[in-house]
Design an enzyme around this catalytic site. Structure first.
Site, short mmCIF file in Angstrom:
data_model
loop_
_atom_site.label_atom_id
_atom_site.label_comp_id
_atom_site.label_asym_id
_atom_site.label_seq_id
_atom_site.Cartn_x
_atom_site.Cartn_y
_atom_site.Cartn_z
N ASP A 65 34.22 43.95 2.25
CA ASP A 65 34.53 45.31 2.71
C ASP A 65 35.51 45.35 3.88
O ASP A 65 35.50 46.26 4.68
CB ASP A 65 33.22 46.00 3.12
N GLU A 104 30.81 40.77 -4.25
CA GLU A 104 29.89 41.39 -3.30
C GLU A 104 30.03 42.92 -3.38
O GLU A 104 30.08 43.63 -2.38
CB GLU A 104 30.12 40.90 -1.86
N GLU A 125 33.66 49.81 7.26
CA GLU A 125 33.32 49.00 6.09
C GLU A 125 32.72 49.81 4.93
O GLU A 125 33.01 49.54 3.76
CB GLU A 125 32.37 47.86 6.47
N ARG A 153 31.44 46.90 15.50
CA ARG A 153 32.13 47.90 16.34
C ARG A 153 31.18 48.98 16.83
O ARG A 153 31.26 49.43 17.95
CB ARG A 153 33.24 48.58 15.52
#
Ligand code: UDP
Length: 384
Positions: free
Chosen positions: A94, A116, A130, A211
């Site tokens: 991602d 994934e 993401e 983040r």
């Protein structure tokens, strides 16, 4: 069959390494595009899997901000796809690199395979960006390799056809087993700081980089680690991420804390070595949540939500967010007594054969390749 693997960050290299090896083993012609999104964090990783990038970007990506990185990677991947005809562009996870490459390939009408796939928190802002990236990649992909049935169900709910989804497990387990077998019993760590970790302390391994944790949340997590260091029976080992926001907070709260060892980001083999010795882990990482069960480790997830609920359902993980009291209590509970509290090591994310399954599928699927041209649009399904 010619395939372009796109990667750039540390986790992408770790998780695509086994796929590269399996595709090569299957006789597929594989090229690697490295965006250079991580340089220092990725040191030594490409070599670990014998990968040499065919296309290597660096400075332009590093200098740009999030949207700028997206733009640079998209342009560079498009220019590669205009020159060379690939049957598949393979992206993982991602990251900005993955979403930009998937978008470029889609625009060039080259089929995208997403490894994934299907992870969701259900909240577009968490993790940011993401969760957005994953959803966009799902729109661009023609083939979705999911790690678990839950991830498959997420995609089915979004209207993706079952025939485009393959449950294969997570390739991180393949990477972990590959590295664990390489390091063996008499491993000498690459980082000299790991050689003198006190053997009489209970090792608590920590990684922090998200983040959304930067600011007050990370400060609370770090205060909890300081409290735990003061207990005296534990050693808190924290490889500090290179993100300047993370570094500044860590230095301010843990600079002189007792029994806290601040380390440089570790080579993957060194990190696996510490996982094999840890009593517990406090982490906001995605990959570490998937790796811990292979060692039977119970971990505390320093996030409000996880797109990997399997780790909680299987009994290996507890969500603690940035709650100082919960982190302190959780680590004390998992380090009580004289022996490590390991669970039977059955990893819900995979069995170590994910890359083989992906290589089998990619090398046999009947797919028509598309040049980057203005030929009539075909839907991704039509290409399978
Ligand atoms: N890792 C590593 N060295 C470290 C910390 C983590 O090699 O010092 C590995 C870890 O084993 C995992 C991956 O990096 O496979 C996770 O990366 P990160 O937490 O940066 O990203 P995420 O998984 O959250 O996307």
């Amino acid at each position: 069959m010619r395939i372009l693997l796109v990667l750039g960050t540390r986790p992408e290299i770790i998780k695509l390494g086994p796929v590269y090896l399996a595709l090569r083993e299957a006789g597929v012609d594989v090229d690697v595009f490295s965006s250079g999104q991580h340089v220092e964090l990725a040191e030594g990783l490409l070599d670990l899997f014998g990968m040499t990038p065919t296309y290597q970007e660096a400075d332009a990506v590093l200098q740009a901000d999030v949207a700028g990185k997206y733009g640079v990677v998209m342009q560079r991947v498009e220019s590669v796809l205009r020159q060379v005809r690939y049957d598949w562009v393979v992206v993982q996870g991602d990251t900005t690199t993955a979403v930009a490459a998937a978008t470029a390939a889609f625009m060039c009408r080259v089929p995208v395979a997403h490894i994934e796939a299907g992870l969701r928190t259900g909240t577009i802002m968490s993790p940011w960006p993401e969760e957005f990236n994953r959803r966009v990649i799902a729109q661009a992909a023609a083939l979705h390799f999911v790690p678990t049935t839950l991830a498959r169900d997420n995609l089915l709910k979004e209207g993706i056809a079952a025939k485009q989804i393959a449950i294969v497990g997570n390739t991180v387990v393949d990477a972990l087993l590959y590295v664990r077998s390489k390091i063996g019993q008499a491993y000498v760590p690459h980082d000299p700081e790991l050689a003198d970790l006190p053997a009489d302390k209970k090792l608590v391994l920590v990684t922090l980089h998200r983040r959304e944790n930067i600011g007050e949340p990370i400060r609370d997590i770090l205060r909890a680690l300081r409290d735990l260091g003061e207990d005296g029976d534990k050693l808190i080992a924290l490889p500090v991420h290179l993100n300047p926001g993370v570094r500044a907070e860590v230095k301010a709260v843990l600079g002189d804390a007792p029994n806290v060892r601040l380390l440089a980001p570790l080579r993957y083999a060194d990190f696996v070595y510490l996982l094999s010795r840890a009593w517990t882990v406090v982490t906001d990482s995605g990959g570490v949540q998937e790796e811990a069960p292979t060692f039977g480790l119970q971990i505390l997830i320093a996030r409000e939500s996880t797109e990997r609920p399997e780790v909680i359902e299987a009994g290996f993980g507890t969500l603690v967010g940035s709650d100082r009291a919960k982190i302190v209590e959780g680590v004390r509970r998992l380090t009580a007594g004289n022996t490590r509290q390991l669970l039977p090591a059955i990893n819900p994310f995979g069995d170590g054969a994910a890359a083989q399954r992906i290589a089998d599928r990619l090398s046999t699927v009947n797919v028509k390749s598309f040049e980057c041209s203005m030929s009539p649009v075909k839907s991704p399904e039509a290409r399978l």
